[in-house]
Scaffold this active site. Structure first.
Site, PDB file in Angstrom:
ATOM      1  N   ARG A 165      58.710  40.075  41.382  1.00 37.99           N
ATOM      2  CA  ARG A 165      58.549  41.473  40.958  1.00 37.99           C
ATOM      3  C   ARG A 165      59.615  42.390  41.543  1.00 37.99           C
ATOM      4  O   ARG A 165      59.334  43.265  42.344  1.00 37.99           O
ATOM      5  CB  ARG A 165      57.157  42.001  41.311  1.00 37.99           C
ATOM      6  CG  ARG A 165      56.028  41.270  40.604  1.00 37.99           C
ATOM      7  CD  ARG A 165      54.703  41.965  40.839  1.00 37.99           C
ATOM      8  NE  ARG A 165      53.607  41.280  40.138  1.00 37.99           N
ATOM      9  CZ  ARG A 165      52.354  41.697  40.116  1.00 37.99           C
ATOM     10  NH1 ARG A 165      52.023  42.804  40.770  1.00 37.99           N
ATOM     11  NH2 ARG A 165      51.420  41.032  39.449  1.00 37.99           N
ATOM     12  N   ASP A 192      44.848  50.586  47.803  1.00 38.02           N
ATOM     13  CA  ASP A 192      45.355  49.226  47.599  1.00 38.02           C
ATOM     14  C   ASP A 192      46.115  48.672  48.799  1.00 38.02           C
ATOM     15  O   ASP A 192      46.144  47.469  49.025  1.00 38.02           O
ATOM     16  CB  ASP A 192      46.288  49.186  46.386  1.00 38.02           C
ATOM     17  CG  ASP A 192      45.535  48.944  45.091  1.00 38.02           C
ATOM     18  OD1 ASP A 192      44.367  48.534  45.160  1.00 38.02           O
ATOM     19  OD2 ASP A 192      46.116  49.169  44.021  1.00 38.02           O
ATOM     20  N   ASP A 212      54.822  50.861  43.782  1.00 41.89           N
ATOM     21  CA  ASP A 212      54.144  50.822  42.488  1.00 41.89           C
ATOM     22  C   ASP A 212      54.376  52.152  41.787  1.00 41.89           C
ATOM     23  O   ASP A 212      54.193  53.217  42.389  1.00 41.89           O
ATOM     24  CB  ASP A 212      52.637  50.607  42.650  1.00 41.89           C
ATOM     25  CG  ASP A 212      52.268  49.158  42.915  1.00 41.89           C
ATOM     26  OD1 ASP A 212      53.172  48.359  43.221  1.00 41.89           O
ATOM     27  OD2 ASP A 212      51.072  48.829  42.844  1.00 41.89           O
TER      28      ASP A 212
END
Length: 455
Positions: free
Chosen positions: A334, A254, A282
């Site tokens: 986030r 990613d 993450d």
């Protein structure tokens, strides 16, 4: 023709879904199946059925430091200013202008455990006793030998060269990994770590830069401390060694700076995180027992993602502490964004966001305590929180704000029940006032540690 189109669509869908559920493992062989099964067992063992007990332990240490610590005159004066709200809560410009130049101060309880000792390099592994929150008990490579990284190259993914960081992190035994000098490391593919490792950047200026990021997948007991990770891009995939005894084919990654996938007991401390193709951190697929502390984040869109999909209910066991961090310039959203799980967000300094700070869906429990939130000028971005669900659904989620400080119009939309039914309520000591966040989160990011001098 129609059948071919449908088949093509299925291939695309498969290509998108498989990386998320298998973590970019193209060959999900018996080795990875066994590693996943073992990771699931560790998740069950690491899960705290009474998470408030962990938050209470954390809060006790904060108060133990701030109330009883005998500090020098400079620290007392600074604390007095914080308590009175002088200077430190006025403008963002004051944050940048007032760089501390006095003697070493171990401001929060994690730092107090190891900093301000000029002999730190003679007892590096003292750090392994310092984690608090849900990551408490993470010891990394404490039980192993030191491994000194001497080579900043990353040229062979299948047979890494001894002396490189990639060679260090795949070893089977516990290792405490340090660096013989300052260096920039460009990872050609994601760096896949084995269990029981510490990456300790103290004493050197270490940058993971311009290449792939770090992957902590189906492992346990990992500490990453005191390094810079920035300008991260996806790895193209291919054959990559993930342990001494195994390598396999990986799909394109990613581009996360740090990816925690199905792992337990992870502590990320004093990192500088800036610019990555995907997230800065993450934590997904049932990862739990994690603490993220004393980190400095800047210039990024999607900062922390805790839980990647609405369908993975194992993330109910996810428990993460986010403490003493500085969310700084150029951040958008986030900080974190949560699904399922229990998240303790305590004594962080939120000086910048463009959309929102804390968000989520799938009924996560979020306890925000003693944070400072400085809203952006945009009148439509004052709210700290964002829920991706209709109010009829989210009004029952437990999102609580306790002793937070809201500046420039910031506000936290609470929901769910109060914590009156907490079985540990009589033992719970509230976190220190958000007026002290400028101190508690003052020394974030990698410290300039020199051998023979205090960090």
């Amino acid at each position: 023709m129609a059948a071919n189109k449908i088949f093509g669509l299925l291939l695309v869908t498969f290509a998108v879904v498989v990386p998320s559920i298998r973590g970019f493992i193209a060959e999900y062989d018996e080795y990875w199946q066994n590693r996943e099964a073992e990771a699931r067992r560790r998740t069950q063992e690491a899960y705290h059925p009474e998470p408030y007990n962990v938050t209470n332990h954390f809060n006790y240490h904060v108060h133990d430091l701030m109330i009883y610590r005998n500090v020098n005159e400079n620290y007392r004066n600074f604390t007095y200013r914080a308590m009175k709200g002088i200077d430190i809560n006025s403008t963002r410009r004051s944050l940048a202008a007032k760089r501390y130049k006095g003697p070493c101060i171990a401001v929060n309880p994690i730092d107090r455990c190891w900093r301000c000792n000029r002999h730190w390099s003679e007892n590096r592994k003292r750090l392994a006793d310092c984690a608090l929150g849900f990551g408490r008990g993470t010891t990394g490579g404490k039980a192993g030998k030191f491994y000194v990284v001497t080579d900043n190259t990353d040229n062979d993914m299948v047979n890494p060269k001894p002396g490189t960081l990639r060679h260090a992190v795949i070893q089977e035994e516990p290792l405490w990994i340090i660096f013989n000098r300052s260096m920039n490391i460009r990872l050609n593919q994601e760096l896949i770590m084995a269990s029981n490792k510490t990456i300790d950047g103290r004493g050197s200026n270490v940058h993971i830069v311009g290449g792939a990021g770090i992957t902590i997948q189906f492992v346990e007991n990992v500490i990453i401390h005191g390094i810079h990770i920035h300008d991260i891009v996806p790895g193209n995939g291919g054959l990559i060694r993930d342990s001494v005894n195994h390598y396999g084919f990986r799909t394109r990654s990613d581009g996360d700076a740090v990816s925690i996938f199905g792992s337990t007991r992870v502590w990320l401390d004093h990192l500088s995180l800036t610019r990555a193709s995907d997230g800065l951190i993450d934590a997904i697929q049932g990862s739990t027992a994690i603490t993220i502390s004393n980190c400095h984040m800047t210039h990024h869109n999607e900062v922390f993602l805790f839980g990647a999909t609405n369908s993975y209910v194992e993330d109910e066991k996810m428990q993460i502490t986010v403490a003493f961090n500085h969310f700084g310039k150029g951040l958008v959203q986030r900080m974190p964004r949560c699904r399922f799980g229990f998240f303790h967000v305590v004594n962080n300094d939120y000086t910048h966001w463009l959309m929102y700070a804390i968000g989520g869906n799938m009924h996560p429990t979020i306890i925000s305590q003693g944070n400072r939130f400085i809203a952006p000028p945009n009148a439509f971005a004052k709210e700290v929180t964002k829920r991706e669900a209709p109010e009829s659904e989210w009004k029952s989620w437990t999102w609580r704000s306790e002793n937070d400080l809201f500046l420039n119009g910031a506000f936290f939309r609470e929901s769910g029940s109060l914590l009156t039914n907490n079985p540990y309520q009589d033992k719970m000591i509230a976190p220190f006032s958000a007026h002290y966040v400028n101190e508690l989160a003052r020394f974030t990011g990698p410290r300039k540690c020199r051998i023979g001098r205090m960090c």
